[in-house]
Motif scaffolding. Structure first.
Motif, PDB file in Angstrom:
ATOM      1  N   ILE A 104       0.833  -1.221   0.000  1.00 42.46           N
ATOM      2  CA  ILE A 104       0.000   0.000   0.000  1.00 42.46           C
ATOM      3  C   ILE A 104       0.866   1.269   0.000  1.00 42.46           C
ATOM      4  O   ILE A 104       0.714   2.115  -0.899  1.00 42.46           O
ATOM      5  N   PRO A 105       1.797   1.426   0.975  1.00 42.29           N
ATOM      6  CA  PRO A 105       2.596   2.666   0.942  1.00 42.29           C
ATOM      7  C   PRO A 105       3.496   2.769  -0.282  1.00 42.29           C
ATOM      8  O   PRO A 105       3.807   3.877  -0.741  1.00 42.29           O
ATOM      9  N   ARG A 106       3.896   1.638  -0.837  1.00 49.61           N
ATOM     10  CA  ARG A 106       4.759   1.690  -2.037  1.00 49.61           C
ATOM     11  C   ARG A 106       3.981   2.249  -3.223  1.00 49.61           C
ATOM     12  O   ARG A 106       4.464   3.108  -3.962  1.00 49.61           O
ATOM     13  N   VAL A 107       2.760   1.737  -3.433  1.00 50.76           N
ATOM     14  CA  VAL A 107       1.964   2.243  -4.569  1.00 50.76           C
ATOM     15  C   VAL A 107       1.617   3.708  -4.327  1.00 50.76           C
ATOM     16  O   VAL A 107       1.688   4.541  -5.244  1.00 50.76           O
ATOM     17  N   VAL A 116      -3.284  10.066  -8.877  1.00 51.33           N
ATOM     18  CA  VAL A 116      -4.058   9.317  -7.882  1.00 51.33           C
ATOM     19  C   VAL A 116      -4.459   8.013  -8.567  1.00 51.33           C
ATOM     20  O   VAL A 116      -5.059   8.026  -9.636  1.00 51.33           O
ATOM     21  N   GLN A 117      -4.065   6.878  -7.981  1.00 52.43           N
ATOM     22  CA  GLN A 117      -4.267   5.593  -8.633  1.00 52.43           C
ATOM     23  C   GLN A 117      -5.464   4.866  -8.022  1.00 52.43           C
ATOM     24  O   GLN A 117      -5.558   4.723  -6.808  1.00 52.43           O
ATOM     25  N   ASN A 118      -6.352   4.382  -8.894  1.00 57.69           N
ATOM     26  CA  ASN A 118      -7.433   3.498  -8.425  1.00 57.69           C
ATOM     27  C   ASN A 118      -6.841   2.154  -8.035  1.00 57.69           C
ATOM     28  O   ASN A 118      -6.068   1.566  -8.803  1.00 57.69           O
ATOM     29  N   VAL A 119      -7.210   1.687  -6.849  1.00 62.79           N
ATOM     30  CA  VAL A 119      -6.701   0.383  -6.409  1.00 62.79           C
ATOM     31  C   VAL A 119      -7.839  -0.474  -5.870  1.00 62.79           C
ATOM     32  O   VAL A 119      -8.872   0.040  -5.424  1.00 62.79           O
ATOM     33  N   HIS A 120      -7.611  -1.790  -5.929  1.00 65.12           N
ATOM     34  CA  HIS A 120      -8.443  -2.757  -5.217  1.00 65.12           C
ATOM     35  C   HIS A 120      -7.553  -3.413  -4.180  1.00 65.12           C
ATOM     36  O   HIS A 120      -6.337  -3.494  -4.373  1.00 65.12           O
ATOM     37  N   LEU A 121      -8.156  -3.911  -3.124  1.00 63.35           N
ATOM     38  CA  LEU A 121      -7.396  -4.734  -2.184  1.00 63.35           C
ATOM     39  C   LEU A 121      -7.764  -6.183  -2.450  1.00 63.35           C
ATOM     40  O   LEU A 121      -8.952  -6.548  -2.444  1.00 63.35           O
ATOM     41  N   GLU A 151      -6.097   6.648   4.213  1.00 63.50           N
ATOM     42  CA  GLU A 151      -5.171   7.705   4.637  1.00 63.50           C
ATOM     43  C   GLU A 151      -4.137   8.044   3.558  1.00 63.50           C
ATOM     44  O   GLU A 151      -3.421   9.031   3.681  1.00 63.50           O
ATOM     45  N   ALA A 152      -4.044   7.196   2.543  1.00 62.62           N
ATOM     46  CA  ALA A 152      -3.029   7.424   1.505  1.00 62.62           C
ATOM     47  C   ALA A 152      -3.513   8.505   0.543  1.00 62.62           C
ATOM     48  O   ALA A 152      -4.599   8.390  -0.041  1.00 62.62           O
ATOM     49  N   ALA A 153      -2.698   9.549   0.385  1.00 66.60           N
ATOM     50  CA  ALA A 153      -3.134  10.708  -0.403  1.00 66.60           C
ATOM     51  C   ALA A 153      -3.286  10.382  -1.886  1.00 66.60           C
ATOM     52  O   ALA A 153      -4.064  11.024  -2.592  1.00 66.60           O
ATOM     53  N   ASN A 154      -2.561   9.388  -2.336  1.00 66.29           N
ATOM     54  CA  ASN A 154      -2.496   9.168  -3.790  1.00 66.29           C
ATOM     55  C   ASN A 154      -3.192   7.886  -4.244  1.00 66.29           C
ATOM     56  O   ASN A 154      -2.948   7.406  -5.349  1.00 66.29           O
ATOM     57  N   LEU A 155      -4.023   7.321  -3.359  1.00 67.15           N
ATOM     58  CA  LEU A 155      -4.750   6.106  -3.716  1.00 67.15           C
ATOM     59  C   LEU A 155      -6.248   6.344  -3.601  1.00 67.15           C
ATOM     60  O   LEU A 155      -6.705   7.037  -2.695  1.00 67.15           O
ATOM     61  N   SER A 156      -6.983   5.728  -4.531  1.00 67.13           N
ATOM     62  CA  SER A 156      -8.435   5.735  -4.417  1.00 67.13           C
ATOM     63  C   SER A 156      -8.879   4.273  -4.393  1.00 67.13           C
ATOM     64  O   SER A 156      -8.742   3.560  -5.390  1.00 67.13           O
ATOM     65  N   LEU A 157      -9.375   3.849  -3.239  1.00 68.51           N
ATOM     66  CA  LEU A 157      -9.779   2.441  -3.099  1.00 68.51           C
ATOM     67  C   LEU A 157     -11.183   2.281  -3.667  1.00 68.51           C
ATOM     68  O   LEU A 157     -12.157   2.763  -3.094  1.00 68.51           O
ATOM     69  N   THR A 158     -11.270   1.584  -4.815  1.00 65.58           N
ATOM     70  CA  THR A 158     -12.559   1.500  -5.509  1.00 65.58           C
ATOM     71  C   THR A 158     -13.204   0.126  -5.415  1.00 65.58           C
ATOM     72  O   THR A 158     -14.338  -0.058  -5.837  1.00 65.58           O
ATOM     73  N   GLY A 159     -12.440  -0.859  -4.902  1.00 65.48           N
ATOM     74  CA  GLY A 159     -13.048  -2.191  -4.847  1.00 65.48           C
ATOM     75  C   GLY A 159     -12.213  -3.179  -4.064  1.00 65.48           C
ATOM     76  O   GLY A 159     -11.110  -2.875  -3.613  1.00 65.48           O
ATOM     77  N   ILE A 160     -12.786  -4.351  -3.885  1.00 63.48           N
ATOM     78  CA  ILE A 160     -12.049  -5.453  -3.254  1.00 63.48           C
ATOM     79  C   ILE A 160     -12.097  -6.660  -4.184  1.00 63.48           C
ATOM     80  O   ILE A 160     -12.977  -6.765  -5.045  1.00 63.48           O
ATOM     81  N   HIS A 161     -11.156  -7.553  -3.961  1.00 63.34           N
ATOM     82  CA  HIS A 161     -10.948  -8.675  -4.882  1.00 63.34           C
ATOM     83  C   HIS A 161     -10.674  -9.957  -4.117  1.00 63.34           C
ATOM     84  O   HIS A 161     -10.074  -9.932  -3.029  1.00 63.34           O
ATOM     85  N   CYS A 162     -11.100 -11.066  -4.682  1.00 64.69           N
ATOM     86  CA  CYS A 162     -10.633 -12.369  -4.183  1.00 64.69           C
ATOM     87  C   CYS A 162     -10.589 -13.341  -5.365  1.00 64.69           C
ATOM     88  O   CYS A 162     -11.259 -13.133  -6.378  1.00 64.69           O
ATOM     89  N   HIS A 163      -9.775 -14.351  -5.231  1.00 65.72           N
ATOM     90  CA  HIS A 163      -9.737 -15.438  -6.243  1.00 65.72           C
ATOM     91  C   HIS A 163      -9.560 -16.715  -5.447  1.00 65.72           C
ATOM     92  O   HIS A 163      -8.547 -16.888  -4.776  1.00 65.72           O
ATOM     93  N   ILE A 164     -10.557 -17.592  -5.498  1.00 62.72           N
ATOM     94  CA  ILE A 164     -10.568 -18.699  -4.528  1.00 62.72           C
ATOM     95  C   ILE A 164     -10.010 -20.009  -5.074  1.00 62.72           C
ATOM     96  O   ILE A 164      -9.911 -20.980  -4.345  1.00 62.72           O
ATOM     97  N   GLY A 165      -9.624 -20.023  -6.334  1.00 56.06           N
ATOM     98  CA  GLY A 165      -9.037 -21.260  -6.850  1.00 56.06           C
ATOM     99  C   GLY A 165      -9.343 -21.440  -8.317  1.00 56.06           C
ATOM    100  O   GLY A 165      -9.942 -20.562  -8.947  1.00 56.06           O
ATOM    101  N   SER A 166      -8.927 -22.578  -8.847  1.00 58.61           N
ATOM    102  CA  SER A 166      -9.077 -22.820 -10.280  1.00 58.61           C
ATOM    103  C   SER A 166      -9.808 -24.128 -10.536  1.00 58.61           C
ATOM    104  O   SER A 166      -9.881 -24.987  -9.652  1.00 58.61           O
ATOM    105  N   SER A 167     -10.324 -24.277 -11.742  1.00 53.10           N
ATOM    106  CA  SER A 167     -11.026 -25.501 -12.156  1.00 53.10           C
ATOM    107  C   SER A 167     -12.142 -25.857 -11.185  1.00 53.10           C
ATOM    108  O   SER A 167     -12.317 -27.009 -10.818  1.00 53.10           O
ATOM    109  N   ILE A 168     -12.904 -24.857 -10.789  1.00 60.87           N
ATOM    110  CA  ILE A 168     -14.011 -25.079  -9.851  1.00 60.87           C
ATOM    111  C   ILE A 168     -15.256 -25.460 -10.657  1.00 60.87           C
ATOM    112  O   ILE A 168     -15.519 -24.882 -11.717  1.00 60.87           O
TER     113      ILE A 168
END
Ligand SMILES: Cc1ncc(COP(=O)(O)O)c(C=O)c1O
Length: 423
Positions: free
Chosen positions: A125-128, A138-143, A182-199
């Motif tokens: 987070i602080p690196r981006v 200002v970068q759009n980010v997801h967590l 709190e990060a001045a240059n980030l805009s948190l627009t969403g969240i993400h998950c990926h639970i596996g493959s070949s489901i």
């Protein structure tokens, strides 16, 4: 005797024209899979977008197919990002992923104006934020969160302490949200998950959805204006006769039900846009690999090996994951099987591509077509044994043209150097 036709093309002619081993990709089948996903989600009235997971198969022509299909692209490295940019893929439609992004990659992604960077750890987070600040953006980010749901092909597990290098554990999610806020240059627009493959079952997605919607609302409760929920990919495909294809309609229904049930409690809240991120589903069944059969070795009372001119270098999945594949002899299509054999690659390894498959009288010179090799074959290929990577031919309607040239031995050795003391 007839020849195997794939996407309206005689595969034996493709083998003759372009040589073997040869990856064959059908653009029509790619487009059909994308349409199926769109139709299923649209039928359930789900506001959505599709990010193709480029790690499954990427080159500049594939980027153009994805772009023209109107869907977005997920990349995970400088190489994938530059491939997309080289093909003039709109940067705003690119998501940059990765569990260990370098500063150089983050800089390139932000400088190129990618739509979203998916942050994979608190440390990132602080690196981006810093790099975006240095670039005056200002970068759009997801967590990317690790929801504690891990799905395997036929089972899933949930655990609060899932051991994974990917994503931010739920226990650190709120901390991550505060850091982004709190990060001045980030805009948190969403969240993400990926639970596996070949489901192939829906339950893991229903569980993940519940957890992610809950997190989504917790973030919103903190005053963060989230609008997107990315559920990752992982949709299963048919590798073997008898495999079940991912039921997209059931998937869309599962999402619809989860959304409806969850938002009953929040009637005034806006439902997030759902992003899906499939790789395998879009490209697997659109690809086959053609090989020429060479040595046939019969070991009395043990087994018969038929060797092909490819290997784990062009398909590492059997060696990596015990992945199973189906194959047919392209020039003996429809003939009754006469022998059960094991298909071996030509690499100096226990390089078994397919164990115990019944084929019609396999002979040296026959063309073996291995099915469903579009995903994670070309993209995972190596030069083991200094084998050049195969060409990739793209089919569209009655047209067939190369999308990737066959590598040459000269290209394989081109980066070799002779240190001075060895001259
Ligand atoms: C974050 C992420 N998204 C999407 C995918 C695509 O998965 P699949 O090809 O199984 O759909 C992967 C695969 O590893 C992934 O790690």
């Amino acid at each position: 005797m007839s020849n195997f036709i794939f996407s309206d093309h005689d595969t034996t002619t493709l083998a003759k024209t372009f040589g073997t081993p040869l990856y064959v990709i059908s653009q029509d089948k790619i487009e059909q899979s994308i349409n199926e996903i769109t139709s299923a989600l649209t039928a359930e009235n789900i506001d959505h977008s599709i990010n193709y997971a480029g790690k499954a198969f990427l080159n500049t022509a594939m980027c153009r197919i994805v772009k023209n299909a109107g869907i977005n692209l997920d990349v995970v490295s400088e190489g994938e990002l530059i491939t997309a940019l080289t093909s003039a893929f709109p940067p705003s439609r690119i998501t940059f992923h990765g569990s260990n992004k370098t500063d150089r990659e983050i800089t390139l992604a932000i400088n190129s104006s990618v739509g979203t960077i998916t942050i994979d750890s608190l440390e990132e987070i602080p690196r981006v934020d810093r790099i975006a600040g240095e670039l005056g953006k200002v970068q759009n980010v997801h967590l990317r969160l690790s929801p504690g749901v891990e799905a395997h092909t036929h089972e899933y597990i949930t655990t609060g302490t899932l051991d994974s290098k990917f994503g931010i554990p739920l226990s650190q999610a709120i901390r991550g949200a505060i850091m982004c806020k709190e990060a001045a240059n980030l805009s948190l627009t969403g969240i993400h998950c990926h639970i596996g493959s070949s489901i192939t079952t829906m339950e893991p997605f229903a569980v993940a959805m519940e957890i992610m919607l809950d997190m989504f609302m917790q973030f919103r409760g903190m005053g963060i204006d989230l609008s997107e929920l990315n559920l990752g990919g992982g949709f299963g495909v048919i590798y073997l006769p008898g495999d079940t294809r991912f039921d997209l309609r059931a998937y869309a229904k599962t999402l619809r039900q989860s959304i409806d049930k969850f938002f009953e409690k929040y009637p005034d809240e806006k439902v997030p846009k759902i992003i899906v991120e499939p790789g395998r589903f879009i490209i697997s069944e659109a690809g086959i690999t053609l090989y020429t059969i060479g040595t046939i070795k019969e070991i009395p009372e043990v087994k018969t090996y038929i060797s092909v001119d490819g290997s784990l270098a062009d398909n590492p999945r059997p060696a990596l994951y015990q992945a199973e594949y189906h194959a047919i002899i392209a020039n003996k299509f429809g003939e009754e099987p006469t022998r059960t054999v094991t298909v071996a690659g030509r690499a100096c390894e226990s390089d078994t591509l397919i164990r115990n498959i019944s084929l019609p009288d396999p002979q040296r010179g026959d063309i073996l077509a291995v099915m469903c090799t579009g995903a994670y074959n070309y993209s995972m290929a190596s030069n083991y044994n200094r084998l050049p990577r195969p060409a990739v031919v793209l089919l569209k309607g009655d047209k067939a043209e190369l999308m990737v040239r066959r590598e040459t031995v000269e290209q394989v050795i081109q980066n070799d150097l002779t240190p001075s003391w060895l001259e």
